[in-house]
Every structure is written in C-alpha cells, then in structure tokens.
Enzyme design. Structure first.
Site, PDB file in Angstrom:
ATOM      1  N   GLY A  14       0.830  -1.208   0.000  1.00 39.61           N
ATOM      2  CA  GLY A  14       0.000   0.000   0.000  1.00 39.61           C
ATOM      3  C   GLY A  14       0.862   1.254   0.000  1.00 39.61           C
ATOM      4  O   GLY A  14       0.474   2.288   0.553  1.00 39.61           O
ATOM      5  N   GLY A  15       2.021   1.153  -0.635  1.00 40.73           N
ATOM      6  CA  GLY A  15       2.976   2.267  -0.591  1.00 40.73           C
ATOM      7  C   GLY A  15       2.729   3.361  -1.615  1.00 40.73           C
ATOM      8  O   GLY A  15       3.505   4.306  -1.725  1.00 40.73           O
ATOM      9  N   ASP A  64      -2.161  -7.361  -5.368  1.00 35.32           N
ATOM     10  CA  ASP A  64      -3.256  -7.387  -4.397  1.00 35.32           C
ATOM     11  C   ASP A  64      -2.759  -8.260  -3.258  1.00 35.32           C
ATOM     12  O   ASP A  64      -2.604  -9.479  -3.410  1.00 35.32           O
ATOM     13  CB  ASP A  64      -4.518  -7.981  -5.035  1.00 35.32           C
ATOM     14  CG  ASP A  64      -5.670  -8.025  -4.049  1.00 35.32           C
ATOM     15  OD1 ASP A  64      -5.423  -7.860  -2.826  1.00 35.32           O
ATOM     16  OD2 ASP A  64      -6.809  -8.243  -4.493  1.00 35.32           O
ATOM     17  N   VAL A  65      -2.511  -7.649  -2.121  1.00 35.97           N
ATOM     18  CA  VAL A  65      -1.860  -8.379  -1.027  1.00 35.97           C
ATOM     19  C   VAL A  65      -2.790  -9.400  -0.353  1.00 35.97           C
ATOM     20  O   VAL A  65      -2.348 -10.162   0.498  1.00 35.97           O
ATOM     21  CB  VAL A  65      -1.262  -7.416   0.029  1.00 35.97           C
ATOM     22  CG1 VAL A  65      -0.035  -6.717  -0.529  1.00 35.97           C
ATOM     23  CG2 VAL A  65      -2.283  -6.420   0.532  1.00 35.97           C
ATOM     24  N   ASN A  91       1.548  -2.390   5.331  1.00 30.80           N
ATOM     25  CA  ASN A  91       0.815  -1.140   5.560  1.00 30.80           C
ATOM     26  C   ASN A  91      -0.566  -1.122   4.912  1.00 30.80           C
ATOM     27  O   ASN A  91      -1.457  -0.425   5.395  1.00 30.80           O
ATOM     28  CB  ASN A  91       1.665   0.022   5.031  1.00 30.80           C
ATOM     29  CG  ASN A  91       0.852   1.291   4.844  1.00 30.80           C
ATOM     30  OD1 ASN A  91       0.581   2.014   5.796  1.00 30.80           O
ATOM     31  ND2 ASN A  91       0.425   1.557   3.611  1.00 30.80           N
ATOM     32  N   SER A 143      -3.775  -0.098  14.242  1.00 30.16           N
ATOM     33  CA  SER A 143      -4.553   1.121  14.476  1.00 30.16           C
ATOM     34  C   SER A 143      -4.915   1.191  15.953  1.00 30.16           C
ATOM     35  O   SER A 143      -5.190   0.157  16.581  1.00 30.16           O
ATOM     36  CB  SER A 143      -5.847   1.093  13.653  1.00 30.16           C
ATOM     37  OG  SER A 143      -6.711   2.145  14.069  1.00 30.16           O
ATOM     38  N   TYR A 156     -12.884  -3.891  11.485  1.00 36.48           N
ATOM     39  CA  TYR A 156     -11.529  -3.382  11.227  1.00 36.48           C
ATOM     40  C   TYR A 156     -10.699  -3.413  12.515  1.00 36.48           C
ATOM     41  O   TYR A 156      -9.553  -3.881  12.518  1.00 36.48           O
ATOM     42  CB  TYR A 156     -11.679  -1.961  10.701  1.00 36.48           C
ATOM     43  CG  TYR A 156     -10.440  -1.119  10.591  1.00 36.48           C
ATOM     44  CD1 TYR A 156      -9.565  -1.265   9.513  1.00 36.48           C
ATOM     45  CD2 TYR A 156     -10.172  -0.113  11.527  1.00 36.48           C
ATOM     46  CE1 TYR A 156      -8.454  -0.444   9.387  1.00 36.48           C
ATOM     47  CE2 TYR A 156      -9.068   0.714  11.402  1.00 36.48           C
ATOM     48  CZ  TYR A 156      -8.210   0.547  10.329  1.00 36.48           C
ATOM     49  OH  TYR A 156      -7.108   1.364  10.198  1.00 36.48           O
ATOM     50  N   ALA A 157     -11.287  -2.942  13.613  1.00 34.17           N
ATOM     51  CA  ALA A 157     -10.555  -2.925  14.892  1.00 34.17           C
ATOM     52  C   ALA A 157     -10.176  -4.351  15.289  1.00 34.17           C
ATOM     53  O   ALA A 157      -9.064  -4.597  15.787  1.00 34.17           O
ATOM     54  CB  ALA A 157     -11.406  -2.263  15.975  1.00 34.17           C
ATOM     55  N   LYS A 160      -7.245  -5.433  13.157  1.00 28.89           N
ATOM     56  CA  LYS A 160      -6.004  -4.769  13.577  1.00 28.89           C
ATOM     57  C   LYS A 160      -5.501  -5.361  14.895  1.00 28.89           C
ATOM     58  O   LYS A 160      -4.285  -5.466  15.112  1.00 28.89           O
ATOM     59  CB  LYS A 160      -6.226  -3.259  13.701  1.00 28.89           C
ATOM     60  CG  LYS A 160      -6.494  -2.552  12.363  1.00 28.89           C
ATOM     61  CD  LYS A 160      -5.317  -2.642  11.416  1.00 28.89           C
ATOM     62  CE  LYS A 160      -5.426  -1.669  10.251  1.00 28.89           C
ATOM     63  NZ  LYS A 160      -4.324  -1.809   9.292  1.00 28.89           N
TER      64      LYS A 160
HETATM   65  N1  LIG Z   1      -5.396   7.216   8.015  1.00 30.58           N
HETATM   66  C1  LIG Z   1      -5.653   6.902   9.275  1.00 30.58           C
HETATM   67  O1  LIG Z   1      -6.235   7.685  10.041  1.00 30.58           O
HETATM   68  C2  LIG Z   1      -5.183   5.575   9.831  1.00 30.58           C
HETATM   69  C3  LIG Z   1      -5.267   5.382  11.212  1.00 30.58           C
HETATM   70  C4  LIG Z   1      -4.835   4.171  11.754  1.00 30.58           C
HETATM   71  C5  LIG Z   1      -4.339   3.193  10.928  1.00 30.58           C
HETATM   72  N2  LIG Z   1      -4.281   3.399   9.582  1.00 30.58           N
HETATM   73  C6  LIG Z   1      -3.752   2.321   8.751  1.00 30.58           C
HETATM   74  O2  LIG Z   1      -2.649   2.790   8.015  1.00 30.58           O
HETATM   75  C7  LIG Z   1      -2.545   2.080   6.780  1.00 30.58           C
HETATM   76  C8  LIG Z   1      -2.510   3.052   5.618  1.00 30.58           C
HETATM   77  O3  LIG Z   1      -3.692   3.814   5.623  1.00 30.58           O
HETATM   78  P1  LIG Z   1      -3.887   5.136   4.753  1.00 30.58           P
HETATM   79  O4  LIG Z   1      -4.755   6.033   5.549  1.00 30.58           O
HETATM   80  O5  LIG Z   1      -2.583   5.614   4.246  1.00 30.58           O
HETATM   81  O6  LIG Z   1      -4.772   4.518   3.548  1.00 30.58           O
HETATM   82  P2  LIG Z   1      -4.937   4.976   2.007  1.00 30.58           P
HETATM   83  O7  LIG Z   1      -6.231   4.397   1.545  1.00 30.58           O
HETATM   84  O8  LIG Z   1      -4.744   6.443   1.892  1.00 30.58           O
HETATM   85  O9  LIG Z   1      -3.739   4.205   1.296  1.00 30.58           O
HETATM   86  C9  LIG Z   1      -3.738   2.793   1.296  1.00 30.58           C
HETATM   87  C10 LIG Z   1      -2.969   2.266   0.103  1.00 30.58           C
HETATM   88  O10 LIG Z   1      -3.120   0.824   0.132  1.00 30.58           O
HETATM   89  C11 LIG Z   1      -3.470   0.353  -1.161  1.00 30.58           C
HETATM   90  N3  LIG Z   1      -4.236  -0.890  -1.038  1.00 30.58           N
HETATM   91  C12 LIG Z   1      -5.490  -1.047  -0.587  1.00 30.58           C
HETATM   92  N4  LIG Z   1      -5.867  -2.346  -0.666  1.00 30.58           N
HETATM   93  C13 LIG Z   1      -4.800  -3.022  -1.177  1.00 30.58           C
HETATM   94  C14 LIG Z   1      -4.574  -4.385  -1.514  1.00 30.58           C
HETATM   95  N5  LIG Z   1      -5.520  -5.307  -1.342  1.00 30.58           N
HETATM   96  N6  LIG Z   1      -3.367  -4.739  -2.027  1.00 30.58           N
HETATM   97  C15 LIG Z   1      -2.401  -3.792  -2.213  1.00 30.58           C
HETATM   98  N7  LIG Z   1      -2.579  -2.480  -1.932  1.00 30.58           N
HETATM   99  C16 LIG Z   1      -3.757  -2.106  -1.416  1.00 30.58           C
HETATM  100  C17 LIG Z   1      -4.276   1.487  -1.773  1.00 30.58           C
HETATM  101  O11 LIG Z   1      -4.312   1.414  -3.186  1.00 30.58           O
HETATM  102  C18 LIG Z   1      -3.529   2.719  -1.253  1.00 30.58           C
HETATM  103  O12 LIG Z   1      -2.455   3.093  -2.094  1.00 30.58           O
HETATM  104  C19 LIG Z   1      -3.753   1.131   6.739  1.00 30.58           C
HETATM  105  O13 LIG Z   1      -3.371  -0.142   7.218  1.00 30.58           O
HETATM  106  C20 LIG Z   1      -4.721   1.783   7.710  1.00 30.58           C
HETATM  107  O14 LIG Z   1      -5.621   0.854   8.250  1.00 30.58           O
HETATM  108  C21 LIG Z   1      -4.701   4.567   8.999  1.00 30.58           C
END
Ligand SMILES: NC(=O)c1ccc[n+]([C@@H]2O[C@H](COP(=O)([O-])OP(=O)(O)OC[C@H]3O[C@@H](n4cnc5c(N)ncnc54)[C@H](O)[C@@H]3O)[C@@H](O)[C@H]2O)c1
Length: 251
Positions: A14-15, A64-65, A91, A143, A156-157, A160
């Site tokens: 998800g980078g 797709d992970v 991530n 999270s 989701y919780a 995580k």
């Molecule tokens: N943003 C927040 O407030 C927050 C808070 C706590 C935890 N998180 C966690 O941090 C991580 C990143 O979140 P974010 O806010 O940057 O999300 P985002 O949606 O902005 O980015 C996530 C990325 O993951 C990719 N992705 C999604 N499903 C995928 C899959 N099946 N295979 C490969 N890639 C995939 C997406 O295309 C995207 O580029 C997640 O695990 C999220 O649960 C986010």
C-alpha cells in the site's frame, strides 16, 4: 537522515499513497531501495519515481496483497531485482465507515482479508527470504482503533487487534533467526483514506480532541517504522508503538 538503511531492500505494501507513501519515502531517505506493492499501479509508479528521484532503486508492482500467490511471486521479483530483502512493511489496509449491525458478511471478509490475511501472506513470503539470510525486520501498521475501540469500525478494529497478537507471537518464533516483528499503531492520520471516510467537520473535531492540536501525518508514522527497521532496533521485538499525538495513552 542517518543512512542506517544504506544497501538494504524494503517492501512497503500500500505504498502508493497516504501513510505507505510516507514510509516508502522515509526508508529511501535512510538509504534503502524500495519495492511498492499496491493495487493502484499509477500511484505506485508515482511513489517509485519519487524514490528514484532521491537516488535509490525502486519497483512499483501491481499486487493485491490479499492474494498469497501474487504476494509470493512479487516478493520473488523483489529478490531478483534487489538481491536481498531486509524490511517488510505491512501497511495496506482499508475500512468502510458503517455500523456493525448494518454490515454484510461480504464486507467483513473483505476487511479481514485486506487488513489481516494480507499481513500473513506478505509475512510468510518475506520470511522465506529472511530466515535463510538470518535477519530481517517486519513492521505492520495496525490502528489505535484496536487498542481503545472506535464505533463504526468494529470489524476493522478486530482485524487490527489480530495483527498485534500475530506479531507478538511471531516475534517470539523468529527471534532466533535475527528477525524482529513489531507494530506501529496510529490514531487519526491525514490521508486519502481518512478524507474519504470523515466529513471535514468530523476531521476538525478530531484535531481539537488531540493534545497536539493536529492530526497525524504520514511522516509521523514513518519515523516509527524507520526506527523499527533500523539495525539499532535489533533488540526490540514483539512491541506495539502508538503514534497518535497523545490522544490515546493506554499502556
Ligand atoms: N489514516 C488513518 O487515520 C489511519 C489510522 C490508523 C491506521 N491506519 C492504517 O494505516 C494504513 C494506511 O492507511 P492510509 O490512511 O494511508 O490509507 P490509504 O487508503 O490512503 O492508502 C492505502 C494504500 O493501500 C493500497 N491498497 C489497498 N488495498 C490493497 C490491496 N488489497 N493490495 C495492495 N494495496 C492495497 C491502496 O491502493 C492505497 O495506495 C492502513 O493499514 C490503515 O488501516 C490509517
């Protein structure tokens, strides 16, 4: 920038955007070559271009992970390109914003697959390179929803929280191979995922509720990942570090 990761190779799932992109950038700033696994190829290409502009090697792979076979094949591509794998950052994640009572089993399965099964897939694929190499760093993004509970994110919780239990157990299992397994647990971070989930009014409310008066930024989370990924953290394993501006202070 310490250059602690010079010559190292990392995968960030998800980078392509949000927190993962910040992590990819931060690992590259420390000297690592970075492979981005993302279902969104254009954003992954963008992130890889940013890493290359900083002088490191980068790969953008359409992965797709939730698909174990694809995670394994892509990990093999990384090994072929970089010749090693030192760091895996799990991530990729996703959640809808809906009450549990209204949610469908198909949605639960999707949430568990993206947030938890993906971690198992990519971790097993990485271990097959890290165990023979006698070293590695696995860092997963959970999270604070798992630590304190958040309404409308129950499944989701739970997923995580599963990452935390898995990581602590695996840490004990693979320490003898020189591999560490840790978790970074953010609260609210300003990313495309968040902007898609909350209204601007809800975002302002969360900013006001945070002792630091602002939401987290991808670079805040990335700094903790870089620490766990670095050789200096070699004796730190099985830990969960919240990065949240102090909004959650549970031990
Ligand atoms: N943003 C927040 O407030 C927050 C808070 C706590 C935890 N998180 C966690 O941090 C991580 C990143 O979140 P974010 O806010 O940057 O999300 P985002 O949606 O902005 O980015 C996530 C990325 O993951 C990719 N992705 C999604 N499903 C995928 C899959 N099946 N295979 C490969 N890639 C995939 C997406 O295309 C995207 O580029 C997640 O695990 C999220 O649960 C986010």
């Amino acid at each position: 920038m310490s250059g602690d990761l010079a010559g190292h190779a990392a995968i960030v799932t998800g980078g392509g955007q949000g927190i993962g992109r910040g992590i990819a950038r931060a690992l590259a700033d420390e000297g690592a070559d970075v492979a981005i696994f993302d279902i969104n190829k254009p954003v992954a290409e963008d992130a890889a271009a940013e890493v290359r502009a900083g002088g490191r090697r980068a790969l953008a792979l359409d992965v797709d992970v939730t698909d174990l076979a694809r995670a394994e094949a892509a990990t093999a591509e990384v090994l072929a390109a970089f010749g090693r794998l030192d760091v895996l950052v799990n991530n990729a994640g996703w959640t809808p914003n809906e009450p549990f009572a209204d949610s469908a089993p198909e949605t639960w399965h999707k949430i568990v697959a993206i947030n938890y099964l993906s971690v198992l897939n990519c971790t097993r694929a990485a271990l097959r390179a890290m165990v023979p190499a006698r070293g590695g760093r696995i860092v997963s993004i959970a999270s604070d929803a798992a630590r304190v509970g958040t309404p409308r994110e129950a499944v989701y919780a739970g997923a995580k929280a599963a990452i935390m239990g898995f990581s602590k157990s695996l840490a004990a299992e693979v320490a003898r191979h020189g591999i560490t397994v840790n978790v970074v647990s953010p609260a609210t971070v300003d990313t495309p995922l968040l902007r898609g989930m909350l209204t601007s009014e809800q975002i302002e409310r969360r900013e006001r509720a945070n002792p630091m008066g602002r939401l987290g930024r991808p670079e805040d989370v990335a700094a903790a990942v870089v620490f766990f990924a670095s050789p200096r953290a070699g004796y730190v394993t099985g830990q969960v570090l919240s990065v949240n501006g102090g909004v959650v202070r549970a031990g």
